[in-house]
Design a protein around this motif. Structure first.
Motif, PDB file in Angstrom:
ATOM      1  N   ARG B 104      -9.758  42.627 -73.396  1.00 55.31           N
ATOM      2  CA  ARG B 104      -9.633  41.494 -74.299  1.00 55.31           C
ATOM      3  C   ARG B 104     -10.528  41.703 -75.521  1.00 55.31           C
ATOM      4  NH1 ARG B 104      -9.835  37.531 -70.347  1.00 55.31           N
ATOM      5  NH2 ARG B 104     -12.069  37.571 -70.649  1.00 55.31           N
ATOM      6  N   GLN B 105     -11.716  42.253 -75.237  1.00 57.11           N
ATOM      7  CA  GLN B 105     -12.635  42.550 -76.339  1.00 57.11           C
ATOM      8  C   GLN B 105     -11.999  43.559 -77.297  1.00 57.11           C
ATOM      9  OE1 GLN B 105     -16.810  43.297 -75.309  1.00 57.11           O
ATOM     10  NE2 GLN B 105     -16.682  45.099 -76.566  1.00 57.11           N
ATOM     11  N   ASN B 108      -9.559  41.856 -79.484  1.00 55.90           N
ATOM     12  CA  ASN B 108     -10.270  41.106 -80.517  1.00 55.90           C
ATOM     13  C   ASN B 108     -10.745  42.033 -81.629  1.00 55.90           C
ATOM     14  OD1 ASN B 108     -10.105  38.475 -79.714  1.00 55.90           O
ATOM     15  ND2 ASN B 108     -11.894  38.562 -78.407  1.00 55.90           N
ATOM     16  N   GLU B 111      -8.050  43.041 -83.912  1.00 56.57           N
ATOM     17  CA  GLU B 111      -7.731  41.955 -84.837  1.00 56.57           C
ATOM     18  C   GLU B 111      -8.757  41.905 -85.981  1.00 56.57           C
ATOM     19  OE1 GLU B 111      -5.088  40.127 -84.576  1.00 56.57           O
ATOM     20  OE2 GLU B 111      -5.583  38.733 -86.200  1.00 56.57           O
ATOM     21  N   GLU B 112     -10.037  42.084 -85.610  1.00 55.30           N
ATOM     22  CA  GLU B 112     -11.088  42.044 -86.629  1.00 55.30           C
ATOM     23  C   GLU B 112     -10.898  43.143 -87.670  1.00 55.30           C
ATOM     24  OE1 GLU B 112     -14.734  42.312 -84.374  1.00 55.30           O
ATOM     25  OE2 GLU B 112     -14.054  40.644 -83.139  1.00 55.30           O
ATOM     26  N   ILE B 113     -10.577  44.334 -87.176  1.00 59.41           N
ATOM     27  CA  ILE B 113     -10.409  45.465 -88.099  1.00 59.41           C
ATOM     28  C   ILE B 113      -9.244  45.204 -89.040  1.00 59.41           C
ATOM     29  CG2 ILE B 113      -9.774  47.918 -88.214  1.00 59.41           C
ATOM     30  CD1 ILE B 113     -12.610  47.419 -87.329  1.00 59.41           C
ATOM     31  N   ILE B 115      -8.262  42.324 -90.067  1.00 63.14           N
ATOM     32  CA  ILE B 115      -8.695  41.352 -91.075  1.00 63.14           C
ATOM     33  C   ILE B 115      -9.548  42.050 -92.129  1.00 63.14           C
ATOM     34  CG2 ILE B 115     -10.234  39.379 -91.416  1.00 63.14           C
ATOM     35  CD1 ILE B 115      -9.135  38.261 -88.799  1.00 63.14           C
ATOM     36  N   ALA B 116     -10.427  42.937 -91.676  1.00 62.04           N
ATOM     37  CA  ALA B 116     -11.301  43.642 -92.617  1.00 62.04           C
ATOM     38  C   ALA B 116     -10.499  44.472 -93.600  1.00 62.04           C
ATOM     39  CB  ALA B 116     -12.281  44.526 -91.857  1.00 62.04           C
ATOM     40  N   ARG B 159     -20.120  47.108 -78.465  1.00 64.26           N
ATOM     41  CA  ARG B 159     -19.113  46.457 -79.306  1.00 64.26           C
ATOM     42  C   ARG B 159     -19.072  47.041 -80.730  1.00 64.26           C
ATOM     43  NH1 ARG B 159     -16.718  42.267 -81.702  1.00 64.26           N
ATOM     44  NH2 ARG B 159     -15.334  41.035 -80.397  1.00 64.26           N
ATOM     45  N   GLU B 163     -16.013  49.127 -82.525  1.00 63.71           N
ATOM     46  CA  GLU B 163     -15.492  48.666 -83.804  1.00 63.71           C
ATOM     47  C   GLU B 163     -15.449  49.822 -84.817  1.00 63.71           C
ATOM     48  OE1 GLU B 163     -15.366  44.420 -84.885  1.00 63.71           O
ATOM     49  OE2 GLU B 163     -17.411  44.985 -85.330  1.00 63.71           O
ATOM     50  N   THR B 245     -16.503  48.608 -91.768  1.00 65.81           N
ATOM     51  CA  THR B 245     -17.481  47.903 -90.913  1.00 65.81           C
ATOM     52  C   THR B 245     -18.853  47.791 -91.557  1.00 65.81           C
ATOM     53  OG1 THR B 245     -18.207  49.931 -89.860  1.00 65.81           O
ATOM     54  CG2 THR B 245     -16.360  48.794 -88.836  1.00 65.81           C
ATOM     55  N   PRO B 417     -13.560  39.219 -59.049  1.00 62.47           N
ATOM     56  CA  PRO B 417     -13.838  39.959 -60.272  1.00 62.47           C
ATOM     57  C   PRO B 417     -14.719  41.160 -59.950  1.00 62.47           C
ATOM     58  CG  PRO B 417     -15.169  37.960 -60.201  1.00 62.47           C
ATOM     59  CD  PRO B 417     -14.280  37.928 -58.983  1.00 62.47           C
TER      60      PRO B 417
END
Lengths: 188, 546
Positions: B104-105, B108, B111-113, B115-116, B159, B163, B245, B417
């Motif tokens: 999931r991370q 995410n 998605e961030e990249i 947007i960047a 993280r 990225e 980044t 888990p």
């Protein structure tokens, strides 16, 4: 013959004007769409924060002050109008969330709570998205401002009264305030 | 220089056309040779035209050129359309699992990249289920793009580092050089796979030899294509990642980790290495500099890339050495692990080793532990060295019951888990059912914690298995006959097999459902084996000679 050359020159000039004009419009639209991207992410953050606060509240009875600060900063950010004010209040919210994350580090029990970890990951991701969207927006604004300033684009821009865009950042005076406020809060 | 990623995307790489020209030329030469052969082998043909060389007639040349152009175009478009699907199938990449924390991370971050980079292009992220550390990007003419990252890399990076790696790959996609490399790999990938198919059938059908030879020759042209792929593009993508980044240090750290780990040599097949962030092929050219190495290699020296990034971050290389994750050495742990424990009757006992402690039935995470007699008491849960001892025994707080039941004791399995993914465990005997696609993940996410008990158990089991394997091989016996475990999912018998011949631990697999059953402690043992590379090769030789 001279007439033809004149007509060709005028046509060329006109084409060149169209080209510059279109380029400016494209840049302006890029800036606008980049701004809407920031807005979406800010809303996402505003929606996520209450969930996280609610999830950690039970574990962090002694950190009422930190949680309160986050809630206040969020309320102020939601109510902010205007780009400058928005940037300032969002900066403060980022600081408040950052200090909440730092405090959360002291509670190992939160690490084993799947729900909290998931919310935290979402919020971290949103923080990153905001900063990336902001970076991208500011790059585009810088790009537009350069185009509006350089010759000969500035002639066309002033002819069609193109407006520049504002950077999404807090002004110096806005930035000075929250850090002083936070410092006082920590001393309490 | 384009100012934004939108601009980069708007300008398409001109080198694609260079590749197309190369392909056309290649087919032209082939068509020409074929035409020459026709002329040579059909005597009547050459007599009619009174010459051995068709070159003399421009009309023939035009026909050959036209057909070469047609074949090249068809090939170009075909490979351009299937590039992504082909590569994804070849490496076995899977979509990230939204129920998995780390996946999931990754979603995410993807998605961030995007947007960047201003959402200049839609990019999908995928996960390659292997323990190796590498990442690759692939794009095709349809506009689809995929970034795939291995499970091993995903679990080793922080993280910001993930990225940085994603940004590096995203820049390849945005700048268009990914399309170029994808097409280049796809061109000859078709022939390579056809050649593999032919090789199998060649023994029965020797007449296929000429065709195989032609394919083999075509595959060799791949080396020529790598010359087109400039190693500069990796430097550019590193710089582009930093622009996305603004964190050169994270990328330097990620590259450092990739450089020191197995980057998938032998697993990521030949021909795909130019798509990867670091070349999985072991080649002298990659770590050398000079015009010949520049021409022959697909990647620049990784040390130089790290050096440039560290220069951007204004830090020295010693930062990376400090950041190197301290691996808990098993030996050191063994020496300091004599502990005192408070038993249920409030009497201090000890000193015990961790392995001994784990055998007490009253030993739990809440037990009070002291490092020395009369010293400060701590809860066992607060001592990281002891955590491994609970690995097999700690029940989850809210264990969700699953519909499947334990094949050994017939109790319902609990959904727990485990390393940010889920397993099904029998809370009674401790046996565990794992989906095969999750297995690599949890092995990759191993934090190196391995209790002494597990380690000694593993050594004994592996030595035993080696001995029995050696005996079985010497006597040429078939598999050991024993009652097979029934698959909790479909009820059919599972087959008992070694995890691999490098790691001789027996596990039960269901070939139909794609699940693996671990008897109590076997999963922990497997993790321990892989983390500590317990192969016990020494004991095999002594055992067999004895």
């Amino acid at each position: 013959m001279a007439g033809l050359v004149l007509i060709a020159a005028i046509a060329l000039f006109f084409l060149w004007m169209v080209f510059i004009y279109n380029r400016l419009v494209r840049l302006r639209n890029d800036v606008r769409s980049a701004w809407s991207q920031i807005d979406v992410q800010l809303k996402r953050r505003h929606d996520l924060i209450p969930n996280l606060v609610a999830a950690v509240k039970g574990y962090m009875a002694f950190e009422r002050e930190t949680l309160q600060k986050v809630a206040e900063a969020r309320a102020r950010a939601v109510g902010a109008a205007g780009l400058r004010e928005k940037a300032a209040t969002e900066d403060r919210l980022t600081d408040a969330v950052g200090s909440l994350f730092m405090v959360m580090e002291n509670y190992p029990v939160l690490k084993s709570n799947e729900n909290v970890m998931q919310l935290q990951e979402e919020l971290v991701s949103t923080e990153n998205r905001i900063s990336f969207a902001r970076q991208f927006y500011n790059d585009l604004v810088a790009n537009l401002m350069t185009k509006l300033g350089v010759f000969p684009d500035n002639l066309i821009a002033s002819l069609f009264s193109f407006q520049g865009a504002e950077y999404f950042s807090a002004g110096e005076e806005d930035r000075a305030l929250p850090s002083a406020g936070l410092g006082a809060g920590k001393n309490d | 220089m384009p100012l934004t990623f939108i601009d980069i995307e708007r300008q398409k790489s001109w080198r694609i056309s260079l590749l197309f020209l190369f392909l056309t030329a290649l087919y032209f030469i082939f068509a020409f040779i074929v035409a020459q052969m026709v002329v040579c082998f059909i005597p009547g043909f050459s007599v009619v035209h009174g010459s051995l060389l068709v070159v003399k007639d421009l009309r023939y040349l035009a026909v050959i050129g036209f057909s070469a152009l047609c074949i090249a175009s068809a090939h170009f478009v075909a490979s351009g359309l299937i590039a992504v699907r082909q590569v994804v199938e070849q490496i076995g990449a899977k979509d990230p699992d939204p129920e998995d924390g780390i996946h999931r991370q990754l979603m995410n971050i993807n998605e961030e990249i995007q947007i960047a980079s201003g959402r200049a292009k839609r990019i999908r992220c995928m996960v390659i289920p292997t323990l190796s550390a590498n990442a690759l990007a692939v794009a095709d003419l349809r506009g689809g793009a995929v970034i795939a990252i291995t499970e091993g890399l995903l679990s080793r990076l922080t993280r910001p580092q993930i990225e940085a790696v994603m940004a590096h790959e995203a820049y390849h996609v945005l700048s268009g050089d990914c399309l170029e490399t994808s097409l280049a790999t796809s061109f000859f990938g078709m022939y390579a796979s056809a050649l593999d198919g032919l090789r199998a059938g060649l023994a029965e059908e020797p007449r296929a030899l000429p065709v195989a030879a032609v394919f083999w020759l075509l595959v060799q042209f791949e080396t020529v294509v790598t010359m087109f792929i400039s190693r500069e593009r990796e430097y550019r993508a590193d710089a582009g990642a930093v622009r996305i980044t603004r964190n050169p240090l994270a990328l330097a750290e990620a590259l450092d980790i990739i450089a020191k780990r197995w980057s998938g040599t032998g697993l990521i097949s030949d021909g795909l290495e130019m798509l990867c962030i670091s070349s999985p092929r072991i080649s002298d050219h990659d770590e050398a500099e000079g015009w010949w190495d520049d021409l022959m290699s697909t990647h620049p020296p990784i040390r130089r890339r790290i050096g440039l990034l560290l220069g951007m971050a204004h830090v020295s290389a010693s930062v990376l050495a400090k950041k190197e994750m301290p691996k808990p050495p098993a030996q050191a742990e063994r020496q300091e692990s004599l502990l005192y424990a408070l038993d249920p009757d409030n009497v201090w006992l000890g000193p015990f080793s961790i392995a001994e402690l784990a055998t007490f039935p009253w030993f739990s995470p809440k037990t009070w532990i002291s490092r020395e007699a009369g010293g400060k008491a701590e809860r066992a849960a607060d001592l990281p060295a002891l955590n491994g001892a609970f690995a097999s025994s700690s029940p989850g707080t809210a264990a969700e019951q699953s519909e499947m039941s334990c094949p050994a004791c017939r109790r319902p399995l609990a959904k727990l888990p485990y390393e940010k993914t889920t397993i099904h465990r029998c809370m009674f005997c401790g046996g565990t059912l794992v989906d095969n696609d999750k297995l690599q993940r949890m092995l990759a996410r191993n934090d190196g914690e391995c209790s002494e008990r597990a380690l000694s158990l593993v050594r004994a089991v592996i030595a035993d298995n080696q001995r029995s394997l050696a005996i079985r091989n010497l006597r040429q016996l078939d598999r050991r006959k024993e009652q097979p475990v029934q698959c909790p999912k479909c009820g059919r018998p599972m087959f008992r097999t070694f995890y691999s011949y490098a790691y001789l631990l027996e596990i039960d697999k269901c070939g139909i459902c794609g699940v693996t059953w671990f008897d109590p402690e076997e999963l922990e043992m497997l993790r321990c084996i892989i983390e500590n590379r317990v192969t016990g090769a020494g004991s095999l030789s002594t055992d067999t000679t004895a």
